[in-house]
Design an enzyme around this catalytic site. Structure first.
Site, PDB file in Angstrom:
ATOM      1  N   CYS A  32       0.840  -1.195   0.000  1.00 43.49           N
ATOM      2  CA  CYS A  32       0.000   0.000   0.000  1.00 43.49           C
ATOM      3  C   CYS A  32       0.879   1.250   0.000  1.00 43.49           C
ATOM      4  CB  CYS A  32      -0.902  -0.002   1.234  1.00 43.49           C
ATOM      5  SG  CYS A  32      -1.761   1.559   1.441  1.00 43.49           S
ATOM      6  N   CYS A  35       0.595   3.405   3.349  1.00 42.66           N
ATOM      7  CA  CYS A  35       1.058   2.924   4.648  1.00 42.66           C
ATOM      8  C   CYS A  35       2.448   3.512   4.910  1.00 42.66           C
ATOM      9  CB  CYS A  35       1.142   1.397   4.652  1.00 42.66           C
ATOM     10  SG  CYS A  35      -0.425   0.602   5.086  1.00 42.66           S
ATOM     11  N   HIS A  96      -3.982   0.921   8.134  1.00 40.91           N
ATOM     12  CA  HIS A  96      -4.472   0.546   6.803  1.00 40.91           C
ATOM     13  C   HIS A  96      -5.921   0.052   6.819  1.00 40.91           C
ATOM     14  CE1 HIS A  96      -3.995  -0.901   2.647  1.00 40.91           C
ATOM     15  NE2 HIS A  96      -4.758  -1.901   3.027  1.00 40.91           N
ATOM     16  N   ASN A 136     -13.718   9.879  -1.723  1.00 35.18           N
ATOM     17  CA  ASN A 136     -14.434   8.787  -2.383  1.00 35.18           C
ATOM     18  C   ASN A 136     -14.174   7.556  -1.546  1.00 35.18           C
ATOM     19  OD1 ASN A 136     -15.097  10.460  -4.554  1.00 35.18           O
ATOM     20  ND2 ASN A 136     -13.234   9.908  -5.656  1.00 35.18           N
ATOM     21  N   HIS A 147      -6.686   2.151   1.792  1.00 35.88           N
ATOM     22  CA  HIS A 147      -6.181   2.895   2.953  1.00 35.88           C
ATOM     23  C   HIS A 147      -7.017   4.165   3.138  1.00 35.88           C
ATOM     24  CE1 HIS A 147      -2.581   3.436   5.640  1.00 35.88           C
ATOM     25  NE2 HIS A 147      -3.324   4.507   5.859  1.00 35.88           N
ATOM     26  N   HIS A 149      -8.362   7.531   3.199  1.00 31.83           N
ATOM     27  CA  HIS A 149      -7.807   8.803   2.735  1.00 31.83           C
ATOM     28  C   HIS A 149      -8.853   9.607   1.984  1.00 31.83           C
ATOM     29  CE1 HIS A 149      -7.603   6.517  -1.018  1.00 31.83           C
ATOM     30  NE2 HIS A 149      -7.447   7.665  -1.658  1.00 31.83           N
TER      31      HIS A 149
HETATM   32 ZN   LIG Z   1      -2.176   1.224   3.716  1.00 33.11          ZN
END
Ligand SMILES: [Zn+2]
Ligand SMILES: [Zn+2]
Ligand SMILES: [Zn+2]
Length: 330
Positions: A32, A35, A96, A136, A147, A149
């Protein structure tokens, strides 16, 4: 390659951003990019071993402070512009597997402060005319990274959806001398059937005019134009009502509820927008536990939404899922 192409029929810009085709698509957790970089591990976009909330420029932007020359020549019918602007990613937490709904009010309060700082800083940039903060969430609406955000787009113009709200608000103000959204709030409060939850500074409701079954708006009770006008107590109240609404969404169908969340604030082009009013809108794509709402012919081709539910019933459903939450901010 990226550029702005003028849509002569709608009178608005379309951004091309072909680099976005190469962006990371649903990577496994150990790859990811949001992360923290583990010691000796896969280098992510965030070099610090640990962070709390972090905002940084998107690696695959559709708008950039240093845009390339357009790859195609303009004509009288088809104006073309460089895609000036900025795209940022705001990572809500190093965890995460969390979601904004699962974060405590203290973390959402910090996010409100980060939003405020970024809004203040980006608004001050010369080429930025509108700062758009949004999230979104969920694969149902095409999210490519799990993750938790959100994003911030800084546009070189006031985007058409917001321009429309500004025009309506200005018209109402010219006709009545009042703020349109203050009047909407008053009407929702005096009716009451569509209110989902309230605290001292904010109200959340499914608007009378909802276009999506679980559309929900959060509005400040004070006539605020943007995040920077909030007092500390209002920042905490906003974090609290966001937490309550997000938890209620998740409890509806016992799934991590997908949504688009957008913040509507005053533009930063220097004009006077005293007639406008800060609010947050949620557009969840779910109609039922198993059915998604797709934008079909009427919505996409004609701009007329068909909502096959009643705002009053959906508000009652959500109200039934509202729970008190801890307001601790430390
Ligand atoms: Zn992540
Ligand atoms: Zn107002
Ligand atoms: Zn709005």
């Amino acid at each position: 390659m990226s550029e702005l192409r003028w849509h002569p029929l709608l009178g608005e810009w379309v951004a091309t951003a072909t680099a976005r085709q190469d962006r990371t698509f649903l990577p496994p957790p150990n790859f990811c990019p949001l992360c923290p970089t583990a010691t000796g591990g896969f280098p992510t976009e965030i070099p610090e071993a640990d962070y709390d909330i972090v905002a940084f420029e998107n690696k695959f932007p559709s708008l950039s402070p240093h845009p390339p020359e357009p790859a195609i020549a303009a004509s009288e019918l088809y104006p073309v512009e460089k895609s000036f602007g900025e795209c940022e990613v705001v990572v809500y937490t190093p965890n995460h597997n969390s979601t904004l709904a699962q974060e405590p009010v203290s973390q959402i309060y910090k996010l409100v402060q980060v939003w405020t700082d970024r809004y203040r800083e980006l608004s001050a940039l010369e080429f930025v005319k509108y700062v758009f903060i949004f999230e979104n969430k969920g694969e149902a609406i095409g999210v490519t990274l799990h993750h938790p955000h959100g994003q911030i787009y800084s546009y070189p113009f006031v985007p058409p959806r917001v321009r429309r709200e500004l025009e309506q608000s200005q018209k109402h103000n010219a006709e009545t001398g009042r703020c349109l959204l203050c009047d909407v709030l008053k009407q929702e409060q005096s009716d009451g059937r569509r209110i989902v939850t309230e605290n001292e500074s904010f109200a959340a409701y499914v608007p009378f005019f909802a276009r999506y079954p679980y559309e929900l708006h959060i509005i400040s009770k004070r006539h605020l134009l943007d995040l920077t006008e909030m007092k500390r107590s209002e920042q905490v109240d906003l974090a609290e009502i966001l937490k309550q609404v997000l938890v209620a969404f998740d409890k509806l169908f016992n799934v991590s509820f997908p949504y688009m969340m957008v913040l509507h604030q005053r533009p930063s082009d220097g004009a006077n927008y005293d007639f406008y009013h800060f609010h947050i809108e949620f557009y969840p794509p779910m109609r039922t536990a198993t059915k998604l709402k797709y934008l079909a012919g009427s919505e996409t081709g004609a701009g007329m939404f068909i909502n096959d539910t009643l705002a009053e019933e959906k508000a009652a459903e959500l109200r039934g899922k509202i729970e008190p939450v801890s307001r601790a901010t430390e």
